[in-house]
Motif scaffolding. Structure first.
Motif, mmCIF file in Angstrom:
data_model
loop_
_atom_site.group_PDB
_atom_site.id
_atom_site.type_symbol
_atom_site.label_atom_id
_atom_site.label_comp_id
_atom_site.label_asym_id
_atom_site.label_seq_id
_atom_site.Cartn_x
_atom_site.Cartn_y
_atom_site.Cartn_z
ATOM 1 N N GLN A 120 -3.681 0.403 5.040
ATOM 2 C CA GLN A 120 -3.410 -0.780 5.850
ATOM 3 C C GLN A 120 -2.595 -0.325 7.043
ATOM 4 O OE1 GLN A 120 -1.436 -3.536 3.189
ATOM 5 N NE2 GLN A 120 -3.332 -4.668 2.850
ATOM 6 N N ARG A 121 -2.786 -1.021 8.156
ATOM 7 C CA ARG A 121 -2.068 -0.688 9.391
ATOM 8 C C ARG A 121 -1.331 -1.916 9.913
ATOM 9 N NH1 ARG A 121 -6.737 2.256 9.526
ATOM 10 N NH2 ARG A 121 -6.546 4.421 10.153
ATOM 11 N N ASN A 122 -0.276 -1.647 10.691
ATOM 12 C CA ASN A 122 0.413 -2.748 11.358
ATOM 13 C C ASN A 122 -0.245 -2.997 12.709
ATOM 14 O OD1 ASN A 122 1.413 -0.794 13.162
ATOM 15 N ND2 ASN A 122 3.464 -0.779 12.264
ATOM 16 N N GLY A 123 0.318 -3.902 13.485
ATOM 17 C CA GLY A 123 -0.255 -4.258 14.780
ATOM 18 C C GLY A 123 -0.301 -3.112 15.770
ATOM 19 N N ASP A 124 0.541 -2.095 15.565
ATOM 20 C CA ASP A 124 0.552 -0.929 16.444
ATOM 21 C C ASP A 124 -0.417 0.154 15.977
ATOM 22 O OD1 ASP A 124 2.552 -2.020 18.067
ATOM 23 O OD2 ASP A 124 4.149 -1.176 16.831
ATOM 24 N N GLY A 125 -1.084 -0.081 14.837
ATOM 25 C CA GLY A 125 -2.002 0.914 14.308
ATOM 26 C C GLY A 125 -1.352 1.935 13.398
ATOM 27 N N ASP A 126 -0.046 1.772 13.127
ATOM 28 C CA ASP A 126 0.648 2.692 12.231
ATOM 29 C C ASP A 126 0.285 2.382 10.783
ATOM 30 O OD1 ASP A 126 2.090 3.808 14.410
ATOM 31 O OD2 ASP A 126 3.585 2.201 14.262
ATOM 32 N N LEU A 127 0.166 3.419 9.969
ATOM 33 C CA LEU A 127 -0.135 3.230 8.555
ATOM 34 C C LEU A 127 1.074 2.607 7.858
ATOM 35 C CD1 LEU A 127 -1.879 6.650 7.862
ATOM 36 C CD2 LEU A 127 -2.951 4.454 8.316
ATOM 37 N N THR A 128 0.826 1.571 7.051
ATOM 38 C CA THR A 128 1.920 0.874 6.372
ATOM 39 C C THR A 128 1.767 0.861 4.862
ATOM 40 O OG1 THR A 128 0.794 -1.256 6.623
ATOM 41 C CG2 THR A 128 2.378 -0.631 8.345
ATOM 42 N N SER A 129 0.546 0.903 4.358
ATOM 43 C CA SER A 129 0.295 0.886 2.915
ATOM 44 C C SER A 129 -0.921 1.742 2.608
ATOM 45 C CB SER A 129 0.031 -0.541 2.416
ATOM 46 O OG SER A 129 1.142 -1.369 2.636
ATOM 47 N N PHE A 130 -0.964 2.197 1.356
ATOM 48 C CA PHE A 130 -2.049 3.082 0.915
ATOM 49 C C PHE A 130 -2.597 2.592 -0.411
ATOM 50 C CE2 PHE A 130 0.899 5.406 3.496
ATOM 51 C CZ PHE A 130 0.126 6.244 4.268
ATOM 52 N N GLN A 131 -3.907 2.666 -0.565
ATOM 53 C CA GLN A 131 -4.538 2.380 -1.850
ATOM 54 C C GLN A 131 -4.984 3.704 -2.439
ATOM 55 O OE1 GLN A 131 -8.088 -0.042 -1.808
ATOM 56 N NE2 GLN A 131 -7.629 -0.819 -3.841
ATOM 57 N N THR A 132 -4.689 3.905 -3.720
ATOM 58 C CA THR A 132 -5.037 5.168 -4.362
ATOM 59 C C THR A 132 -6.359 5.051 -5.112
ATOM 60 O OG1 THR A 132 -3.975 4.743 -6.494
ATOM 61 C CG2 THR A 132 -2.571 5.638 -4.714
ATOM 62 N N SER A 133 -6.856 6.202 -5.535
ATOM 63 C CA SER A 133 -8.128 6.256 -6.256
ATOM 64 C C SER A 133 -8.067 5.521 -7.587
ATOM 65 C CB SER A 133 -8.542 7.713 -6.470
ATOM 66 O OG SER A 133 -7.473 8.446 -7.049
ATOM 67 N N SER A 134 -6.869 5.275 -8.115
ATOM 68 C CA SER A 134 -6.757 4.520 -9.368
ATOM 69 C C SER A 134 -6.534 3.031 -9.115
ATOM 70 C CB SER A 134 -5.610 5.070 -10.224
ATOM 71 O OG SER A 134 -4.365 4.730 -9.652
ATOM 72 N N GLY A 135 -6.472 2.644 -7.823
ATOM 73 C CA GLY A 135 -6.306 1.238 -7.491
ATOM 74 C C GLY A 135 -4.883 0.819 -7.197
ATOM 75 N N ARG A 136 -3.936 1.739 -7.323
ATOM 76 C CA ARG A 136 -2.552 1.384 -6.984
ATOM 77 C C ARG A 136 -2.430 1.141 -5.488
ATOM 78 N NH1 ARG A 136 2.028 5.284 -8.622
ATOM 79 N NH2 ARG A 136 0.648 6.895 -7.794
ATOM 80 N N VAL A 137 -1.555 0.198 -5.113
ATOM 81 C CA VAL A 137 -1.240 -0.058 -3.712
ATOM 82 C C VAL A 137 0.227 0.305 -3.518
ATOM 83 C CG1 VAL A 137 -1.032 -1.799 -1.914
ATOM 84 C CG2 VAL A 137 -2.989 -1.845 -3.485
ATOM 85 N N LEU A 138 0.473 1.229 -2.598
ATOM 86 C CA LEU A 138 1.821 1.730 -2.355
ATOM 87 C C LEU A 138 2.230 1.436 -0.916
ATOM 88 C CD1 LEU A 138 1.322 5.304 -3.879
ATOM 89 C CD2 LEU A 138 2.224 3.286 -5.045
ATOM 90 N N ASN A 139 3.446 0.924 -0.734
ATOM 91 C CA ASN A 139 3.936 0.802 0.636
ATOM 92 C C ASN A 139 4.282 2.206 1.120
ATOM 93 O OD1 ASN A 139 6.680 1.463 -0.019
ATOM 94 N ND2 ASN A 139 7.116 -0.679 -0.491
ATOM 95 N N TYR A 140 4.665 2.331 2.379
ATOM 96 C CA TYR A 140 4.861 3.667 2.949
ATOM 97 C C TYR A 140 5.937 4.447 2.199
ATOM 98 C CZ TYR A 140 4.084 7.172 6.500
ATOM 99 O OH TYR A 140 3.724 8.317 7.147
ATOM 100 N N THR A 141 7.047 3.788 1.883
ATOM 101 C CA THR A 141 8.142 4.463 1.181
ATOM 102 C C THR A 141 7.695 4.934 -0.200
ATOM 103 O OG1 THR A 141 9.752 3.114 2.376
ATOM 104 C CG2 THR A 141 10.523 4.202 0.373
#
Length: 77
Positions: free
Chosen positions: A11-32
């Motif tokens: 997922q990206r914010n309005g500036d196009g920076d990456l903010t969240s990631f989805q993993t191959s197991s389906g987990r959703v992780l914020n950047y931290t």
């Protein structure tokens, strides 16, 4: 040993920076959380680095394949 996850979507914010990631197991992780998972060795194909501003950033391993670069991953909602 358990097979490590990979990032499959972002997922990206309005500036196009990456903010969240989805993993191959389906987990959703914020950047931290994603940075911590990479540090813990849970995610394959990526590494972290310190930017000039002191922040920690995630990047794909340099493998010569642009299709798996983080910026080229599909987005999720």
């Amino acid at each position: 040993m358990t097979e490590r996850e990979t990032f499959v979507a972002v997922q990206r914010n309005g500036d196009g920076d990456l903010t969240s990631f989805q993993t191959s197991s389906g987990r959703v992780l914020n950047y931290t959380e994603a940075v911590q998972a990479v540090h813990n060795g849970e995610i394959a194909g990526v590494n972290t680095f310190k930017g000039k501003n002191g922040g920690t950033y995630i990047r794909g391993d340099a493998d010569g394949d642009p299709s798996n670069n983080l910026d080229n991953l599909p987005t999720f909602h």
